[in-house]
Write a protein that holds these residues in place. Sequence first.
Motif, PDB file in Angstrom:
ATOM      1  N   GLU A 122       0.827  -1.199   0.000  1.00 20.14           N
ATOM      2  CA  GLU A 122       0.000   0.000   0.000  1.00 20.14           C
ATOM      3  C   GLU A 122       0.867   1.256   0.000  1.00 20.14           C
ATOM      4  O   GLU A 122       0.580   2.244  -0.699  1.00 20.14           O
ATOM      5  N   ALA A 123       1.969   1.222   0.780  1.00 18.73           N
ATOM      6  CA  ALA A 123       2.878   2.365   0.828  1.00 18.73           C
ATOM      7  C   ALA A 123       3.528   2.607  -0.525  1.00 18.73           C
ATOM      8  O   ALA A 123       3.655   3.751  -0.976  1.00 18.73           O
ATOM      9  N   GLU A 125       3.004  11.555   1.584  1.00 21.37           N
ATOM     10  CA  GLU A 125       2.689  11.609   3.009  1.00 21.37           C
ATOM     11  C   GLU A 125       2.165  10.259   3.493  1.00 21.37           C
ATOM     12  O   GLU A 125       2.585   9.757   4.548  1.00 21.37           O
ATOM     13  N   ARG A 126       1.254   9.668   2.695  1.00 22.67           N
ATOM     14  CA  ARG A 126       0.697   8.357   3.065  1.00 22.67           C
ATOM     15  C   ARG A 126       1.775   7.276   3.018  1.00 22.67           C
ATOM     16  O   ARG A 126       1.867   6.433   3.919  1.00 22.67           O
ATOM     17  N   ALA A 127       2.597   7.323   1.982  1.00 22.69           N
ATOM     18  CA  ALA A 127       3.673   6.345   1.849  1.00 22.69           C
ATOM     19  C   ALA A 127       4.629   6.423   3.036  1.00 22.69           C
ATOM     20  O   ALA A 127       5.023   5.396   3.613  1.00 22.69           O
ATOM     21  N   LEU A 128       5.000   7.639   3.414  1.00 18.19           N
ATOM     22  CA  LEU A 128       5.916   7.815   4.537  1.00 18.19           C
ATOM     23  C   LEU A 128       5.303   7.331   5.853  1.00 18.19           C
ATOM     24  O   LEU A 128       5.972   6.690   6.663  1.00 18.19           O
ATOM     25  N   GLN A 129       4.030   7.630   6.052  1.00 21.49           N
ATOM     26  CA  GLN A 129       3.355   7.219   7.281  1.00 21.49           C
ATOM     27  C   GLN A 129       3.408   5.691   7.436  1.00 21.49           C
ATOM     28  O   GLN A 129       3.764   5.171   8.500  1.00 21.49           O
ATOM     29  N   LEU A 130       3.079   4.991   6.349  1.00 20.30           N
ATOM     30  CA  LEU A 130       3.055   3.530   6.393  1.00 20.30           C
ATOM     31  C   LEU A 130       4.462   2.954   6.545  1.00 20.30           C
ATOM     32  O   LEU A 130       4.698   2.049   7.355  1.00 20.30           O
ATOM     33  N   TYR A 131       5.404   3.455   5.779  1.00 15.86           N
ATOM     34  CA  TYR A 131       6.763   2.921   5.857  1.00 15.86           C
ATOM     35  C   TYR A 131       7.380   3.155   7.233  1.00 15.86           C
ATOM     36  O   TYR A 131       8.057   2.287   7.791  1.00 15.86           O
ATOM     37  N   LYS A 132       7.173   4.364   7.783  1.00 14.91           N
ATOM     38  CA  LYS A 132       7.742   4.638   9.095  1.00 14.91           C
ATOM     39  C   LYS A 132       7.136   3.722  10.157  1.00 14.91           C
ATOM     40  O   LYS A 132       7.843   3.209  11.038  1.00 14.91           O
ATOM     41  N   GLN A 133       5.823   3.502  10.088  1.00  9.35           N
ATOM     42  CA  GLN A 133       5.176   2.606  11.043  1.00  9.35           C
ATOM     43  C   GLN A 133       5.784   1.212  10.968  1.00  9.35           C
ATOM     44  O   GLN A 133       6.123   0.596  11.983  1.00  9.35           O
ATOM     45  N   GLN A 134       5.925   0.689   9.748  1.00 13.08           N
ATOM     46  CA  GLN A 134       6.406  -0.679   9.560  1.00 13.08           C
ATOM     47  C   GLN A 134       7.896  -0.811   9.876  1.00 13.08           C
ATOM     48  O   GLN A 134       8.362  -1.894  10.228  1.00 13.08           O
ATOM     49  N   SER A 135       8.649   0.270   9.768  1.00 12.76           N
ATOM     50  CA  SER A 135      10.097   0.179   9.977  1.00 12.76           C
ATOM     51  C   SER A 135      10.472  -0.105  11.422  1.00 12.76           C
ATOM     52  O   SER A 135      11.580  -0.584  11.703  1.00 12.76           O
ATOM     53  N   PHE A 136       9.552   0.146  12.369  1.00 11.70           N
ATOM     54  CA  PHE A 136       9.877  -0.068  13.774  1.00 11.70           C
ATOM     55  C   PHE A 136       9.546  -1.491  14.235  1.00 11.70           C
ATOM     56  O   PHE A 136       9.693  -1.814  15.408  1.00 11.70           O
ATOM     57  N   ALA A 155      15.525  -3.203   5.885  1.00 13.33           N
ATOM     58  CA  ALA A 155      15.274  -2.767   4.508  1.00 13.33           C
ATOM     59  C   ALA A 155      14.125  -1.763   4.461  1.00 13.33           C
ATOM     60  O   ALA A 155      14.150  -0.810   3.667  1.00 13.33           O
ATOM     61  N   VAL A 156      13.120  -1.978   5.304  1.00 17.67           N
ATOM     62  CA  VAL A 156      11.979  -1.060   5.346  1.00 17.67           C
ATOM     63  C   VAL A 156      12.438   0.304   5.867  1.00 17.67           C
ATOM     64  O   VAL A 156      12.047   1.361   5.345  1.00 17.67           O
TER      65      VAL A 156
END
Length: 536
Positions: free
Chosen positions: A17-18, A28-39, A45-46
């Motif tokens: 989705e990101a 903005e949406r892409a960053l929100q999702l990627y940042k959430q998943q990166s933690f 890699a994320v």
Amino acid sequence: MATRDPASEPSLYSLLEAEFAADRGQPERALQLYKQQSFKQDATAVFERALGLSLQYDDVDSSLRFAKAWQDKNPDHVPAWFYVAHLALKAHNYELAGKTLNRILRYDPRADLSEILIGIYPATESDQRALLAALEPIDSTQNASMSVLKAGLLLQANAPKDALVHIERALARQPNYTPFITLKTDILRQMDAPDAALSYVDQARLRNPSSKSLYLYQIRYLLDLKRSREAWVLLLDAQQRFSDDAEITLLAALVSLDIEEYRRADQLLNVLVQNSIYTDQAYYYLGISAERQQHIDMAKRYLNAVMREDLVLAAREKVVAFELLEDNYDAAIATLVKLREQFGVFAPDTYVMQADILRQQQKTDEALRLLTTANRQYPNSEGILFARVQLLDNRSDYVIKRALLQHLQSLDPSNLAYQLSYAQLLMAHQGSEAQGVALAQSIISIRYDDPRYDSELHLETLNLLAEYALNNQEYAQVIDYLQTPYDVLPTLPSGVLLLRAYQGLGETDKVQSLLEDLQQRFAFGQHNINDRVQLY
């Protein structure tokens, strides 16, 4: 055996989705999702993808906060230290940068920091001091990149002896790396040791005979030291070694011109004529060479051959000047008309120059008609409008000239030429003389290190004030304005004003001495010669 919770790992659905959001222009949406998943777990890699997007779409401070938060959660991930250090430097967070760099070097004293340090050198003195203070506690004895950064900052802080210690450490590891060599030479130069600097860079160049950069550095340093003949000899050596290098060939030609080695200059420039990229530059400087050798017809041929847009105006201006020196007014105007036809971008300039030629022929009315027509065609050209203004009479055209000059000053309030013309107008009009004098005084009060300073305009203003003082029989004031400028750079207008002032004071010896100087320099009183200055 414990099983891993799938929810603790990055969601493939969220990542897709990101990525779709990024492709659809929704960062903005892409960053929100990627940042959430990166933690989540195993999300290196994320994180790197999220940081890449953050660097592209966020400001530096936001990217730093994200990288620092991720690094705090993953304290053993060494690449994250590098990201945080680089971003902290870019964000001018030098305390964090210093701590992170120190951590990196404790982990690996010889770590390659080159990627971290790219593009982060502080522009302001306060930032340079802050970064230097943050780096001071770090042991950089084994790290060339850090040693060089400290050396550069210490050099900027006017501490060349300390800088030398650090650059020597870097050179111990990479003795033939050109940027390190030139930095050490810069440090020696700041230590006011030109012989040591030259000897060092000369030896480094001999060790690296294929380094064009070291040749050029040493040559330019010699030129800075006004040792043009030595630079020229080295240039000829470089030109032989790098015979296909047009940059070196051109520089060798220009230095040849500077030291009046015209034969060699012409040989080098004729080589460059064959290079399509340098043809116009070669023709231009062949014209300069011919001019300095008094081969005026040849100079005109070369300069008329110049067709590159950034050189053609200067080339044709010289051709026009040659024609005017021989009173070939029609040929000068024909040159301008042809230039106007070939390069429409310079049409306003050509109209201004053509009007000035008509003025020299005492054809003021014709010049005004030409500029009036040109003004209709180029209504936004300040140059044409100002040229029209200068042709108007200070007394009979006072009202319209004042209005036009006020309009020009409103368009460009910092333009000193407009201010000088306005001062001249006011000083010629009864009742506004004091205002004009005050304006002229403000122009000559501009210091030589001010970006607005113009030496020719400064002298023109002094002449204006001196002429006004002369008309008021303030002879001592004329001398106060002009004696020093005349001693430094004699011109005919200044000399004549000084002569009249000394005559007014009855100083016979001064009058005789100055008259002889004017006759010798400008054939004053012998021929009708204008005070022309050739510009190279």
